[in-house]
Write an enzyme that holds these catalytic residues in place. Structure first.
Site, mmCIF file in Angstrom:
data_model
loop_
_atom_site.group_PDB
_atom_site.id
_atom_site.type_symbol
_atom_site.label_atom_id
_atom_site.label_comp_id
_atom_site.label_asym_id
_atom_site.label_seq_id
_atom_site.Cartn_x
_atom_site.Cartn_y
_atom_site.Cartn_z
ATOM 1 N N ALA A 128 48.722 80.025 -102.761
ATOM 2 C CA ALA A 128 47.612 79.096 -103.020
ATOM 3 C C ALA A 128 47.604 78.089 -101.875
ATOM 4 O O ALA A 128 48.235 77.025 -101.944
ATOM 5 C CB ALA A 128 47.816 78.401 -104.358
ATOM 6 N N GLY A 176 48.884 68.677 -103.043
ATOM 7 C CA GLY A 176 49.405 70.004 -103.389
ATOM 8 C C GLY A 176 48.567 70.661 -104.454
ATOM 9 O O GLY A 176 47.424 70.261 -104.701
ATOM 10 N N ASN A 177 49.095 71.695 -105.076
ATOM 11 C CA ASN A 177 48.409 72.352 -106.192
ATOM 12 C C ASN A 177 49.452 72.872 -107.168
ATOM 13 O O ASN A 177 50.651 72.751 -106.926
ATOM 14 C CB ASN A 177 47.467 73.451 -105.682
ATOM 15 C CG ASN A 177 48.206 74.541 -104.929
ATOM 16 O OD1 ASN A 177 49.013 75.261 -105.499
ATOM 17 N ND2 ASN A 177 47.954 74.639 -103.629
ATOM 18 N N TYR A 178 49.013 73.454 -108.269
ATOM 19 C CA TYR A 178 49.930 73.801 -109.354
ATOM 20 C C TYR A 178 50.649 75.144 -109.184
ATOM 21 O O TYR A 178 51.362 75.564 -110.073
ATOM 22 C CB TYR A 178 49.164 73.829 -110.687
ATOM 23 C CG TYR A 178 48.655 72.488 -111.123
ATOM 24 C CD1 TYR A 178 49.535 71.447 -111.399
ATOM 25 C CD2 TYR A 178 47.295 72.255 -111.285
ATOM 26 C CE1 TYR A 178 49.075 70.215 -111.807
ATOM 27 C CE2 TYR A 178 46.816 71.022 -111.693
ATOM 28 C CZ TYR A 178 47.709 70.005 -111.959
ATOM 29 O OH TYR A 178 47.248 68.785 -112.367
ATOM 30 N N SER A 179 50.441 75.830 -108.067
ATOM 31 C CA SER A 179 51.093 77.135 -107.903
ATOM 32 C C SER A 179 52.615 77.001 -107.955
ATOM 33 O O SER A 179 53.186 76.085 -107.350
ATOM 34 C CB SER A 179 50.683 77.749 -106.565
ATOM 35 O OG SER A 179 51.462 78.889 -106.304
#
Ligand code: CTP
Length: 222
Positions: free
Chosen positions: A100, A32-35
């Site tokens: 994102a 995943g990512n931090y969005s």
């Protein structure tokens, strides 16, 4: 908020993507990512307050969309987000791509939990579909497409290249070098670059105020 005057986006249907995507590795893990989705949800609320019907395609976030003008479609992966966007964009007058989206996803999804061993573990990744670029290809003359670029260096050069490559009408650039911009915070500092090469730098503001600046630009195309 109720308004007496018709909103600046009344009669418009707008597709907005928001949040991260999660790319499954196995039943208990993902990439995943931090969005957090805050910017996209702020844009969705602001567009709905201006009278638009908003189709909000959201990755996994901990946010509520409150305005009744927002219809929310929850998705998990880049592939699901792509399918949902491709089926909705045709009926919209604008698309705002604030999600994102993961650029890569595991080539193989394991059906059961990957067990720990003493060896290094390789996870092969394959590219996801570029949703914004595909919508840029499909875009009709009566549609407006807005992209985002979150950059760490060579910000304007990278943003201009994305604007062109994905056929955006304008792109909203934020730099991770700017304090108060980026993931998880309630503020953002943006630069808007359009396809005629006009560029405008904005101050650090709340994400709600940033959403209104983006709408000010969007209504120029109405
Ligand atoms: N985007 C998208 N689908 C993808 C990747 C990106 O719709 N699979 C959209 C984003 O929502 C954003 C724009 O494309 O509006 C730019 O995203 P970004 O991740 O900055 O661009 P990339 O083309 O992935 O470039 P980079 O190599 O910098 O990650």
């Amino acid at each position: 908020m109720t308004r007496n005057r018709p909103g600046r986006l009344s009669g418009k249907k707008i597709l907005i993507t928001a949040g991260p995507t999660h790319e499954k590795i196995d039943p208990v893990r993902f990439i995943g990512n931090y969005s957090t989705g805050k910017m996209g949800f702020a844009i969705a609320e602001a567009c709905a307050e201006e009278g638009a019907r908003v189709l909000l395609v959201s990755g996994p976030v901990h946010l509520e969309a409150v305005h009744p003008g927002i219809t929310r479609f929850d998705v998990t992966s880049a592939g699901e987000m792509a399918d949902q966007c491709f089926s909705l964009f045709g009926e919209c007058q604008a698309g705002i791509m604030s999600a994102a989206v993961a650029d890569y996803t595991p080539s193989k999804k394991h059906g059961s939990k990957v067990k720990r061993t003493d060896d290094n573990l390789m996870i092969e990744l394959k590219p996801t579909q570029d949703i914004a670029a595909e919508l840029g290809r499909r875009k009709r003359a009566d549609q407006v497409l807005v992209g985002f670029a979150l950059e760490t260096d060579q910000e304007e050069v990278n943003a201009r290249s994305k604007l062109k490559r994905k056929n955006f009408d304008f792109i909203v650039l934020n730099s991770l070098k700017d304090k108060g911009a980026g993931f998880g915070v309630d503020t953002n500092k943006i630069t808007i670059i359009d396809s005629d090469n006009n560029i405008r730098h904005f101050e650090l503001k709340s994400k709600r105020e940033v959403a209104l600046d983006i709408i000010d630009k969007l209504v120029e195309y109405a």
